[in-house]
Design an enzyme around this catalytic site. Structure first.
Site, PDB file in Angstrom:
ATOM      1  N   PHE A 273      -8.013  -5.939  72.302  1.00  0.00           N
ATOM      2  CA  PHE A 273      -8.944  -6.565  71.363  1.00  0.00           C
ATOM      3  C   PHE A 273      -9.995  -7.317  72.166  1.00  0.00           C
ATOM      4  O   PHE A 273      -9.769  -7.652  73.334  1.00  0.00           O
ATOM      5  CB  PHE A 273      -8.224  -7.486  70.369  1.00  0.00           C
ATOM      6  CG  PHE A 273      -7.397  -8.571  70.989  1.00  0.00           C
ATOM      7  CD1 PHE A 273      -7.980  -9.765  71.407  1.00  0.00           C
ATOM      8  CD2 PHE A 273      -6.027  -8.419  71.144  1.00  0.00           C
ATOM      9  CE1 PHE A 273      -7.223 -10.775  71.973  1.00  0.00           C
ATOM     10  CE2 PHE A 273      -5.253  -9.427  71.719  1.00  0.00           C
ATOM     11  CZ  PHE A 273      -5.854 -10.604  72.127  1.00  0.00           C
TER      12      PHE A 273
ATOM     13  N   TYR B 143       0.334  -1.447  72.332  1.00  0.00           N
ATOM     14  CA  TYR B 143      -0.500  -2.557  71.890  1.00  0.00           C
ATOM     15  C   TYR B 143      -0.337  -3.672  72.923  1.00  0.00           C
ATOM     16  O   TYR B 143       0.676  -4.370  72.945  1.00  0.00           O
ATOM     17  CB  TYR B 143      -0.061  -3.027  70.505  1.00  0.00           C
ATOM     18  CG  TYR B 143      -0.175  -1.961  69.444  1.00  0.00           C
ATOM     19  CD1 TYR B 143      -1.414  -1.395  69.142  1.00  0.00           C
ATOM     20  CD2 TYR B 143       0.948  -1.503  68.746  1.00  0.00           C
ATOM     21  CE1 TYR B 143      -1.532  -0.410  68.168  1.00  0.00           C
ATOM     22  CE2 TYR B 143       0.838  -0.521  67.767  1.00  0.00           C
ATOM     23  CZ  TYR B 143      -0.404   0.022  67.487  1.00  0.00           C
ATOM     24  OH  TYR B 143      -0.522   1.003  66.533  1.00  0.00           O
TER      25      TYR B 143
ATOM     26  N   ARG C 209     -12.167   4.085  51.853  1.00  0.00           N
ATOM     27  CA  ARG C 209     -10.957   4.115  52.654  1.00  0.00           C
ATOM     28  C   ARG C 209     -11.157   5.035  53.852  1.00  0.00           C
ATOM     29  O   ARG C 209     -12.191   5.673  54.011  1.00  0.00           O
ATOM     30  CB  ARG C 209      -9.765   4.566  51.796  1.00  0.00           C
ATOM     31  CG  ARG C 209      -9.574   3.700  50.558  1.00  0.00           C
ATOM     32  CD  ARG C 209      -8.190   3.834  49.981  1.00  0.00           C
ATOM     33  NE  ARG C 209      -7.890   5.185  49.512  1.00  0.00           N
ATOM     34  CZ  ARG C 209      -6.692   5.566  49.068  1.00  0.00           C
ATOM     35  NH1 ARG C 209      -5.693   4.686  49.051  1.00  0.00           N
ATOM     36  NH2 ARG C 209      -6.476   6.788  48.648  1.00  0.00           N
ATOM     37  N   ALA C 210     -10.132   5.085  54.700  1.00  0.00           N
ATOM     38  CA  ALA C 210     -10.228   5.883  55.921  1.00  0.00           C
ATOM     39  C   ALA C 210     -10.538   7.342  55.616  1.00  0.00           C
ATOM     40  O   ALA C 210     -11.292   7.989  56.357  1.00  0.00           O
ATOM     41  CB  ALA C 210      -8.931   5.768  56.713  1.00  0.00           C
TER      42      ALA C 210
ATOM     43  N   GLU D  60      -4.124  -0.262  73.907  1.00  0.00           N
ATOM     44  CA  GLU D  60      -5.018  -0.898  72.934  1.00  0.00           C
ATOM     45  C   GLU D  60      -5.318  -2.333  73.353  1.00  0.00           C
ATOM     46  O   GLU D  60      -4.451  -3.059  73.820  1.00  0.00           O
ATOM     47  CB  GLU D  60      -4.380  -0.895  71.541  1.00  0.00           C
ATOM     48  CG  GLU D  60      -5.254  -1.570  70.486  1.00  0.00           C
ATOM     49  CD  GLU D  60      -4.701  -1.415  69.090  1.00  0.00           C
ATOM     50  OE1 GLU D  60      -4.575  -0.255  68.640  1.00  0.00           O
ATOM     51  OE2 GLU D  60      -4.375  -2.446  68.457  1.00  0.00           O
TER      52      GLU D  60
END
Length: 663
Positions: free
Chosen positions: A78, A334, A187-188, A76
């Protein structure tokens, strides 16, 4: 020169440099060529799965790997904050994905204006760039709490248009100071339903799982039931929020299976990279760091290296346990846009599997939903693949098997952004260190090209690892060693080479210098040379080719504005210059010379003189004038020797032209 009133650049042909032999024998493989030089980093491995395939949806690939009991990893990232950070970011993603990442994902970063596809650093734009330029399947995070249904559907349509076929459906964090009732309250689960209603099975959908329960959920059990609802609505797999203890994930997986969640559950792992950063992230995620970890960190909290070492070792220990006991099918890291510790973790776990094969001479985008079947490209962009991808981004299909008789290949323009910001070299200072802060004459220009080929440091001790026509800072290709002496000779005589390949006659597909494709095959190449030369020399060269080599040598010569454009090739018929013969397969011809594509390349090739070299100098300077004169006066010429079984005559033809020009 045109800009300074000095003598013209073409006077560089006054003294002709000589070498012992310009002829080069066809290369037949390192095992039969005692002169071949192979660097240690080059391996003899070739691809096991080499041919282009239909795109495999991400969730299908994940399920297949699990069924085959192959452990894997994903990463992941950003978005970078600034435009000038994009090239470095993409390089980092590509380096990490080369270790065998099944997919990468891009966070929906509100500070990036994530849905703005016109903004280079938006989450959507960066995700598309990761897919296009890094060639790895890319999943885009998408949140919906800040938007209405129409907004979210628009975001999905944008993702589809950019080629993205994997979405991580999230509610998203509430803006600071905002209560849930102040938002659209979607929401999701709503997004997952919308995706399935509007797009069917077009997208692979991931959803988030919370091993300790979502901090805003009524209870841990209620959050598990909500996760099951997301899976029942169409989510294909689960990626968890970060956690600190292996037991936390193990219990979470057991609890999910007990209530009937059957989708793959992938642990999201965040290595501790800094004391303050992990405390800040834990606070934002509303997670408590176990006391024993805080106790471990307390005596080293001011030593960044020690904290990172601790975090790396703890991450490896936890991941190894989850992989070994079968609780986790893979690891989702991450990265925090870091590289070193991530690579160390993956290597220690045995998940880092550097690919040693070349599906084609150029990098095949096998995980790209549209480009996965692409198998043919013009040779001109060999060292500028990002440019080629940019200029063909709008194509809805790509040549497969053969380039075909083209009448008008629709290459897009290279935008000013691409020319200035999507290059690999960091900045003008780096480039000037390679090329020289002062270019006094054409001799200085020639020296840059020679230093690039030889990789010898320049007068300031700096290696020239890139030219304006190359994107990667890796120096020349391994196969260049077969003709490096001849290329140096060309540049010493004012023939500025920007692309070339030696002739190859049946080298094994496993050959470390020129091999590509399925093992057990054989590779072939026609000798090719692309260079800038004076108009006078190109005129003489054309005369000799048409007089002595009208069939054997194909040429195409063009100037900066196409007022001169001459070729002896068929206008709409490409010439295969690289091909391979493999067991149980059709003949593959991945690289061609094509007159119409060459004209599209011409614009870019000439722009590079100024955009990536000349414009770094003040316009009134002699340095600018020298580069501008070459740009204005030199022609771009390509040469193909069609007889790949005999010693190449390309350099001999150039020698003849120089000799006759001298008379």
């Amino acid at each position: 020169m045109t800009n300074t009133g000095e003598t013209k650049v073409i006077e560089s042909h006054g003294t002709i440099k000589k070498i012992d032999s310009l002829s080069t024998m066809p290369y037949c493989g390192v095992e039969t060529d005692e002169n071949a030089v192979v660097e240690e980093k080059i391996t003899l491995e070739s691809g096991k799965s080499w041919s282009p395939k239909h795109y495999e949806l991400l969730h299908e690939r994940i399920e297949r790997l699990i069924d085959e009991k192959q452990q894997f990893f994903s990463l992941e990232f950003f978005p970078p904050r600034f435009v000038n950070g994009v090239p470095n970011f993409l390089e980092r993603v590509e380096r990490l994905s080369e270790g065998g990442s099944v997919f990468v994902d891009m966070t929906w970063h509100m500070g990036s204006d994530p849905a703005n596809v016109d903004k280079v650093t938006s989450s959507s734009s960066i995700a598309a760039s990761m897919l296009d330029y890094c060639g790895v399947d890319t999943m885009l995070h998408m949140t919906c709490v800040q938007y209405n249904k129409a907004d979210t559907l628009k975001h999905l349509e944008q993702a589809k248009a950019m080629g993205l076929r994997s979405i991580l459906a999230l509610r998203g964090d509430l803006p600071p100071g905002t209560e849930l009732e102040d938002t659209h309250q979607f929401r999701a689960l709503d997004m997952i339903r919308w995706i399935r209603e509007e797009y069917g099975n077009y997208f692979s959908i991931g959803c988030a799982g919370y091993p300790l329960g979502h901090p805003q959920a009524p209870s841990y059990k209620a959050d598990l039931m909500y996760l099951k609802a997301k899976c029942d609505a169409g989510a294909n797999f689960v990626i968890t929020q970060l956690f600190f203890e292996a037991e936390t994930f193990e219990k979470f997986v057991r609890d999910c299976r007990e209530i009937g969640i059957t989708q793959p559950i992938i642990p999201g792992i965040m290595p501790i990279m800094g004391y303050e950063s992990i405390k800040r992230i834990a606070k934002l995620s509303q997670l408590e760091i176990p006391q024993h970890i805080l106790d471990d960190l307390e005596p080293i909290k001011h030593d960044d290296d020690a904290v990172q070492k601790y975090g790396t070792e703890r991450c490896i220990e936890m991941c190894r346990r989850l992989l070994d006991n079968g609780t986790a099918p893979s690891i989702h890291l991450y990265t925090m846009n870091r590289e070193g510790s991530i690579r160390e973790i993956l290597k220690s776990l045995g998940l880092w599997k550097l690919e040693g094969d070349r599906v084609f001479p150029w990098k095949n985008r096998s995980q790209h939903p549209i480009r996965c079947l692409e198998s043919v490209r013009p040779i001109y962009w060999s060292f500028r693949p990002r440019s080629y991808i940019t200029r063909t981004r709008d194509w809805d299909q790509f040549p497969n098997g053969r380039w075909g008789n083209s009448s008008s290949p629709a290459f897009g323009d290279v935008s000013s952004y691409y020319l200035s910001n999507l290059t690999t070299v960091r900045n003008a200072d780096d480039r000037l260190a390679m090329f020289g802060a002062n270019i006094e004459s054409f001799e200085d220009v020639k020296r840059v090209f020679i230093n690039y080929i030889t990789q010898a440091p320049n007068a300031d001790g700096v290696k020239v690892t890139v030219l304006p026509w190359t994107e990667a800072e890796t120096g020349v290709q391994p196969e260049t060693s077969l003709i490096s002496e001849q290329l140096v000779w060309c540049n010493e005589n004012g023939i500025l080479t920007v692309n070339s390949q030696p002739s190859v006659n049946g080298a094994p597909s496993t050959d470390p210098l020129v091999g590509w494709g399925k093992p057990g095959g054989y590779c072939y190449q026609k000798a090719y040379l692309e260079c800038f030369m004076t108009a006078e020399l190109s005129d003489k060269l054309i005369q000799i080719i048409e007089r002595e080599f009208p069939v054997r040598v194909n040429y195409h010569a063009i100037n900066k504005d196409s007022t001169f454009d001459k070729t002896n090739s068929e206008e709409t018929t490409p010439i295969a210059v690289t091909w391979g013969v493999f067991p149980g397969s059709e003949i593959a011809q991945p690289t061609v010379v094509d007159p119409l594509s060459f004209r599209a390349w011409r614009d870019e090739a000439y722009q590079m003189w100024m955009a990536q070299w000349g414009d770094f100098y003040p316009k009134e300077s002699k340095s600018y004038g020298v580069i501008k004169a070459v740009h204005d006066e030199f022609r771009l010429v390509t040469l193909v020797d069609n007889d790949f079984q005999k010693p190449s005559v390309l350099f001999d033809v150039l020698q003849k032209a120089l000799d006759e020009l001298k008379k």
